[in-house]
Motif scaffolding. Structure first.
Motif, PDB file in Angstrom:
ATOM      1  N   LEU A  89     -50.279  24.205  76.400  1.00  0.00           N
ATOM      2  CA  LEU A  89     -50.697  24.442  77.789  1.00  0.00           C
ATOM      3  C   LEU A  89     -50.511  25.901  78.178  1.00  0.00           C
ATOM      4  O   LEU A  89     -51.372  26.487  78.842  1.00  0.00           O
ATOM      5  CB  LEU A  89     -49.913  23.525  78.734  1.00  0.00           C
ATOM      6  CG  LEU A  89     -50.266  22.042  78.619  1.00  0.00           C
ATOM      7  CD1 LEU A  89     -49.274  21.195  79.407  1.00  0.00           C
ATOM      8  CD2 LEU A  89     -51.689  21.792  79.073  1.00  0.00           C
ATOM      9  N   SER A  90     -49.410  26.498  77.743  1.00  0.00           N
ATOM     10  CA  SER A  90     -49.168  27.906  78.030  1.00  0.00           C
ATOM     11  C   SER A  90     -50.228  28.785  77.363  1.00  0.00           C
ATOM     12  O   SER A  90     -50.719  29.750  77.961  1.00  0.00           O
ATOM     13  CB  SER A  90     -47.763  28.293  77.562  1.00  0.00           C
ATOM     14  OG  SER A  90     -47.531  29.660  77.767  1.00  0.00           O
ATOM     15  N   THR A  91     -50.587  28.447  76.135  1.00  0.00           N
ATOM     16  CA  THR A  91     -51.616  29.203  75.416  1.00  0.00           C
ATOM     17  C   THR A  91     -52.947  29.119  76.155  1.00  0.00           C
ATOM     18  O   THR A  91     -53.623  30.140  76.358  1.00  0.00           O
ATOM     19  CB  THR A  91     -51.754  28.685  73.971  1.00  0.00           C
ATOM     20  OG1 THR A  91     -50.509  28.882  73.293  1.00  0.00           O
ATOM     21  CG2 THR A  91     -52.873  29.403  73.219  1.00  0.00           C
ATOM     22  N   LEU A  92     -53.327  27.922  76.582  1.00  0.00           N
ATOM     23  CA  LEU A  92     -54.573  27.765  77.337  1.00  0.00           C
ATOM     24  C   LEU A  92     -54.525  28.562  78.641  1.00  0.00           C
ATOM     25  O   LEU A  92     -55.500  29.233  78.997  1.00  0.00           O
ATOM     26  CB  LEU A  92     -54.841  26.289  77.636  1.00  0.00           C
ATOM     27  CG  LEU A  92     -55.329  25.443  76.476  1.00  0.00           C
ATOM     28  CD1 LEU A  92     -55.412  23.978  76.888  1.00  0.00           C
ATOM     29  CD2 LEU A  92     -56.685  25.937  75.976  1.00  0.00           C
ATOM     30  N   GLU A 110     -65.018  25.871  78.486  1.00  0.00           N
ATOM     31  CA  GLU A 110     -65.177  25.299  79.827  1.00  0.00           C
ATOM     32  C   GLU A 110     -64.407  23.989  79.931  1.00  0.00           C
ATOM     33  O   GLU A 110     -63.810  23.696  80.971  1.00  0.00           O
ATOM     34  CB  GLU A 110     -66.658  25.115  80.172  1.00  0.00           C
ATOM     35  CG  GLU A 110     -67.364  26.413  80.482  1.00  0.00           C
ATOM     36  CD  GLU A 110     -66.649  27.241  81.550  1.00  0.00           C
ATOM     37  OE1 GLU A 110     -66.277  26.694  82.610  1.00  0.00           O
ATOM     38  OE2 GLU A 110     -66.447  28.455  81.324  1.00  0.00           O
ATOM     39  N   HIS A 111     -64.411  23.206  78.851  1.00  0.00           N
ATOM     40  CA  HIS A 111     -63.637  21.961  78.838  1.00  0.00           C
ATOM     41  C   HIS A 111     -62.145  22.270  78.986  1.00  0.00           C
ATOM     42  O   HIS A 111     -61.418  21.558  79.694  1.00  0.00           O
ATOM     43  CB  HIS A 111     -63.911  21.182  77.543  1.00  0.00           C
ATOM     44  CG  HIS A 111     -63.129  19.924  77.408  1.00  0.00           C
ATOM     45  ND1 HIS A 111     -63.244  18.865  78.293  1.00  0.00           N
ATOM     46  CD2 HIS A 111     -62.194  19.549  76.505  1.00  0.00           C
ATOM     47  CE1 HIS A 111     -62.420  17.899  77.930  1.00  0.00           C
ATOM     48  NE2 HIS A 111     -61.770  18.286  76.838  1.00  0.00           N
ATOM     49  N   GLY A 112     -61.677  23.339  78.345  1.00  0.00           N
ATOM     50  CA  GLY A 112     -60.281  23.756  78.471  1.00  0.00           C
ATOM     51  C   GLY A 112     -59.951  24.159  79.899  1.00  0.00           C
ATOM     52  O   GLY A 112     -58.895  23.787  80.434  1.00  0.00           O
ATOM     53  N   ARG A 149     -57.619  20.072  86.055  1.00  0.00           N
ATOM     54  CA  ARG A 149     -57.280  18.668  86.292  1.00  0.00           C
ATOM     55  C   ARG A 149     -55.762  18.499  86.284  1.00  0.00           C
ATOM     56  O   ARG A 149     -55.184  17.858  87.163  1.00  0.00           O
ATOM     57  CB  ARG A 149     -57.922  17.780  85.236  1.00  0.00           C
ATOM     58  CG  ARG A 149     -57.695  16.286  85.458  1.00  0.00           C
ATOM     59  CD  ARG A 149     -58.246  15.454  84.312  1.00  0.00           C
ATOM     60  NE  ARG A 149     -57.489  15.622  83.078  1.00  0.00           N
ATOM     61  CZ  ARG A 149     -56.284  15.081  82.853  1.00  0.00           C
ATOM     62  NH1 ARG A 149     -55.686  14.361  83.772  1.00  0.00           N
ATOM     63  NH2 ARG A 149     -55.671  15.286  81.704  1.00  0.00           N
ATOM     64  N   ARG A 150     -55.117  19.087  85.299  1.00  0.00           N
ATOM     65  CA  ARG A 150     -53.656  18.982  85.195  1.00  0.00           C
ATOM     66  C   ARG A 150     -52.968  19.657  86.374  1.00  0.00           C
ATOM     67  O   ARG A 150     -51.981  19.150  86.903  1.00  0.00           O
ATOM     68  CB  ARG A 150     -53.173  19.593  83.881  1.00  0.00           C
ATOM     69  CG  ARG A 150     -53.482  18.719  82.691  1.00  0.00           C
ATOM     70  CD  ARG A 150     -53.206  19.456  81.393  1.00  0.00           C
ATOM     71  NE  ARG A 150     -53.574  18.662  80.254  1.00  0.00           N
ATOM     72  CZ  ARG A 150     -52.761  17.844  79.595  1.00  0.00           C
ATOM     73  NH1 ARG A 150     -51.504  17.715  79.959  1.00  0.00           N
ATOM     74  NH2 ARG A 150     -53.199  17.154  78.581  1.00  0.00           N
TER      75      ARG A 150
END
Length: 153
Positions: A36-39, A95-97, A103-104
């Protein structure tokens, strides 16, 4: 209650507890904190080399390669040629990422709002009053992160 000012160590410990709380209300847990941090870093900083991502996250390059491969399988990130140097590969959020992070964040914000509603008005006001200082602290911390060299962004 003691009215003595908090020490830097006490403030750091308190902020650490806030960080832990924010991680705990971040559901679902199908992605690691590092993923999550990387994203989030890819979203904030733009495409980066694997070596730069590994340094940002404090992991080895092989570990980051494995993580990026998983993110690719889940269509959350992708490898692409660096526009500045076609021989170099960078990782970018998809875009999905971006949608998954949004969302999260929405789920986390909803849970946080529920917790805040359980506090007194005075506690909520104290938290609101601290937000500008916390924003400045965050800006300083993010500004202290060494920029990636030669990455598109």
């Amino acid at each position: 209650m003691d009215s003595a000012p908090m020490s830097h160590l006490e403030l750091a410990a308190g902020l650490g507890r806030v960080r832990t709380m924010m991680r705990l209300i971040d559901v679902p847990r199908d992605l690691s904190i590092t993923a999550l941090s990387t994203l989030a870093n890819l979203e904030r900083l733009g495409a980066r080399r694997l070596t730069d991502l590994a340094a940002l996250e404090g992991v080895t390059q092989p570990a980051m390669t494995q993580l990026v491969s998983r993110l690719e399988r889940e269509a959350l990130a992708e490898r692409r040629a660096d526009p500045a140097d076609g021989r170099v590969v960078v990782v970018a959020i998809t875009e999905h990422g971006r949608a998954e992070l949004a969302r999260r964040r929405g789920t986390q914000a909803k849970r946080l709002a529920e917790l805040l509603a359980e506090l007194s008005e005075a506690d909520r006001a104290a938290i609101a009053a601290a937000l500008p200082a916390l924003e400045r602290l965050t800006t300083r911390a993010l500004g202290a992160t060494p920029p990636a060299q030669g990455a598109a962004g």
